[in-house]
Design a protein around this motif. Structure first.
Motif, PDB file in Angstrom:
ATOM      1  N   UNK A   1       0.826  -1.208   0.000  1.00 48.37           N
ATOM      2  CA  UNK A   1       0.000   0.000   0.000  1.00 48.37           C
ATOM      3  C   UNK A   1       0.861   1.259   0.000  1.00 48.37           C
ATOM      4  N   UNK A   2       1.975   1.212   0.733  1.00 48.67           N
ATOM      5  CA  UNK A   2       2.906   2.353   0.733  1.00 48.67           C
ATOM      6  C   UNK A   2       3.451   2.588  -0.665  1.00 48.67           C
TER       7      UNK A   2
ATOM      8  N   UNK B   1      10.431   4.301  -5.610  1.00 47.75           N
ATOM      9  CA  UNK B   1       9.383   3.653  -4.817  1.00 47.75           C
ATOM     10  C   UNK B   1       9.839   2.288  -4.325  1.00 47.75           C
ATOM     11  N   UNK B   2      10.385   1.503  -5.224  1.00 48.14           N
ATOM     12  CA  UNK B   2      10.859   0.153  -4.868  1.00 48.14           C
ATOM     13  C   UNK B   2      11.967   0.234  -3.830  1.00 48.14           C
ATOM     14  N   UNK B   3      12.909   1.168  -4.028  1.00 56.36           N
ATOM     15  CA  UNK B   3      14.029   1.318  -3.096  1.00 56.36           C
ATOM     16  C   UNK B   3      13.535   1.707  -1.701  1.00 56.36           C
TER      17      UNK B   3
ATOM     18  N   UNK C   1      -2.413  -0.900   7.615  1.00 53.02           N
ATOM     19  CA  UNK C   1      -2.940  -1.109   6.260  1.00 53.02           C
ATOM     20  C   UNK C   1      -4.331  -0.506   6.127  1.00 53.02           C
ATOM     21  N   UNK C   2      -5.174  -0.745   7.119  1.00 54.97           N
ATOM     22  CA  UNK C   2      -6.522  -0.171   7.096  1.00 54.97           C
ATOM     23  C   UNK C   2      -6.478   1.352   7.151  1.00 54.97           C
TER      24      UNK C   2
ATOM     25  N   UNK D   1      -2.429  -4.730  -9.455  1.00 57.78           N
ATOM     26  CA  UNK D   1      -2.453  -3.364  -9.965  1.00 57.78           C
ATOM     27  C   UNK D   1      -3.213  -2.438  -9.011  1.00 57.78           C
ATOM     28  N   UNK D   2      -3.163  -2.797  -7.737  1.00 59.91           N
ATOM     29  CA  UNK D   2      -3.848  -1.999  -6.725  1.00 59.91           C
ATOM     30  C   UNK D   2      -3.449  -2.468  -5.334  1.00 59.91           C
ATOM     31  N   UNK D   3      -3.730  -1.642  -4.342  1.00 63.05           N
ATOM     32  CA  UNK D   3      -3.535  -2.010  -2.935  1.00 63.05           C
ATOM     33  C   UNK D   3      -4.916  -2.056  -2.293  1.00 63.05           C
TER      34      UNK D   3
END
Length: 391
Positions: A84-85, A100-102, A141-142, A309-311
């Motif tokens: 989600x981040x 973003x990945x890093x 997460x929520x 393709x989504x969180x």
């Protein structure tokens, strides 16, 4: 007859290593027959392997956690939260994919190190520390998804990580040529490395299997690699998810089998007190293994978010149990000190094959959970029985 005697002896001595491969082969044969060949189709095998990716990555890290006699229950929701981040960074912050990945990988590693610190230096039992983390990351997460419930990721480059395939070098209908070439190179590398290992063992007077048995082993493994790459080449070829999983497994295989760190990890798992007396910093090893688990949780979250393709608010649900099951089915010992990262991948494939095959057969979800539980119980019983016999 001597050849058969040697085969029986090797099977008996290495039943822990070979058992999982036999189980996978039996499961695949059963589902191939019961689904009329649909299970073994190129499209289904490709989807099966891609769906296994995010659990396989977690299973690699979980294997090392269990090897050192601990457990990590936080990895599922940690993966969901970090996924989600990643989605937030891409959509709301406008961060590039590589950054973003890093950021997500570093954040995952830091969280893993924190868990390791609680276990190794504060003295909190791993079950309790990671259970607290599981609840915290579920809430986190929520919290980050509460505005919309689902964060759609429109970035094609990021989504290709979970859904894309490596480009081909030629356009031949029905065949992905680059995948076949990679498979061929993998076979050559495998044969070369096996001959090199055998040569070194003979040089230092270690026991080796007969040359006939050695050749049979090379033929069988090479045939499996060739068959899998042929199947995948019939449907878009190797996916980026598979490539990432292969790289992770290769790195961890080298670390656990070729480096002092790997020997220290298994020494700690085999007997922590003896390892400590021999000069190994048990707390440091615990910290490193939990940090590694955090890193792989972040990677799992990236793979899962990219695939969907989504969180979503449910991302990461039961991931930790699937990873633990894959590790145990893959041969890791409940007593610690025993287990291979390659085995955890086979374990993940066994569990994924069960789910995929039962879905194709139309088996109800209630029966699926019962069967998966029975397989996990059987794996642990097998571990206990083989461990008692070895004693």
């Amino acid at each position: 007859m001597r050849f058969m005697d040697e085969a029986k002896y090797l099977l008996k001595q290495n039943i822990r290593d070979y058992g999982m491969y036999v189980a996978l082969a039996v499961i695949m044969i059963i589902f191939t027959v019961t689904t009329g060949g649909l299970f073994i189709s190129s499209r289904n095998i490709s989807n099966l392997i891609n769906q296994t990716g995010y659990i396989a990555v977690l299973a690699v890290g979980m294997t090392l956690i269990i090897v050192i006699r601990h457990i990590d229950l936080s990895v599922g929701y940690l993966a969901g939260f970090l996924g989600a981040i990643a989605a937030i960074l891409l959509t709301k912050a406008g961060a590039p994919v590589y950054l973003t990945i890093l950021v997500v990988l570093v954040l995952g590693t830091l969280i893993g190190l924190f868990n390791g610190y609680l276990v190794a230096y504060v003295g909190i039992p791993a079950f309790v520390a990671t259970l607290a983390g599981m609840l915290a990351f579920r809430g986190a997460l929520l919290l980050v998804t509460e505005e919309t419930g689902t964060i759609i990721v429109p970035n094609k480059s990021f989504n290709a990580i979970g859904n894309g395939f490596i480009p081909d070098i030629a356009h031949i209908p029905g065949i992905h040529l680059l995948t076949l070439l990679i498979g061929g190179l993998a076979i050559v590398f495998y044969i070369y490395s096996e001959f090199n290992v055998r040569k070194n063992k003979i040089k230092y007077n270690f026991e080796v299997i007969s040359f006939k048995m050695f050749i049979l082993k090379l033929v069988l493994v090479s045939s499996i690699i060739a068959y899998v790459t042929w199947i995948l080449s019939g449907y878009n070829g190797l996916s980026w998810t598979v490539v990432i999983v292969i790289i992770v497994v290769a790195i961890y295989h080298v670390i656990t089998t070729k480096t002092p760190l790997g020997r220290y990890i298994y020494a700690v798992g085999g007997n922590p007190e003896a390892a400590k007396l021999s000069g190994i910093d048990v707390s440091k090893i615990t910290l490193i293994v939990f940090g590694s688990m955090g890193l792989l949780s972040a990677l799992s979250g990236i793979l899962y978010t990219a695939r969907l393709q989504s969180a979503t608010t449910t991302a990461g649900t039961l991931f930790e149990l699937d990873a633990i099951a894959a590790a145990y089915v893959g041969g890791v010992s409940a007593a610690g000190g025993v287990g291979k990262v390659t085995g955890s991948i086979v374990g993940a494939l066994v569990m994924a094959s069960l789910i995929n095959g039962m879905n194709l057969m139309g088996v109800g979800i209630s029966y699926q959970y019962i069967i998966r539980g029975a397989v996990l119980a059987a794996a642990v019983i097998f571990d206990v029985k083989t461990r008692n016999k070895s004693r």
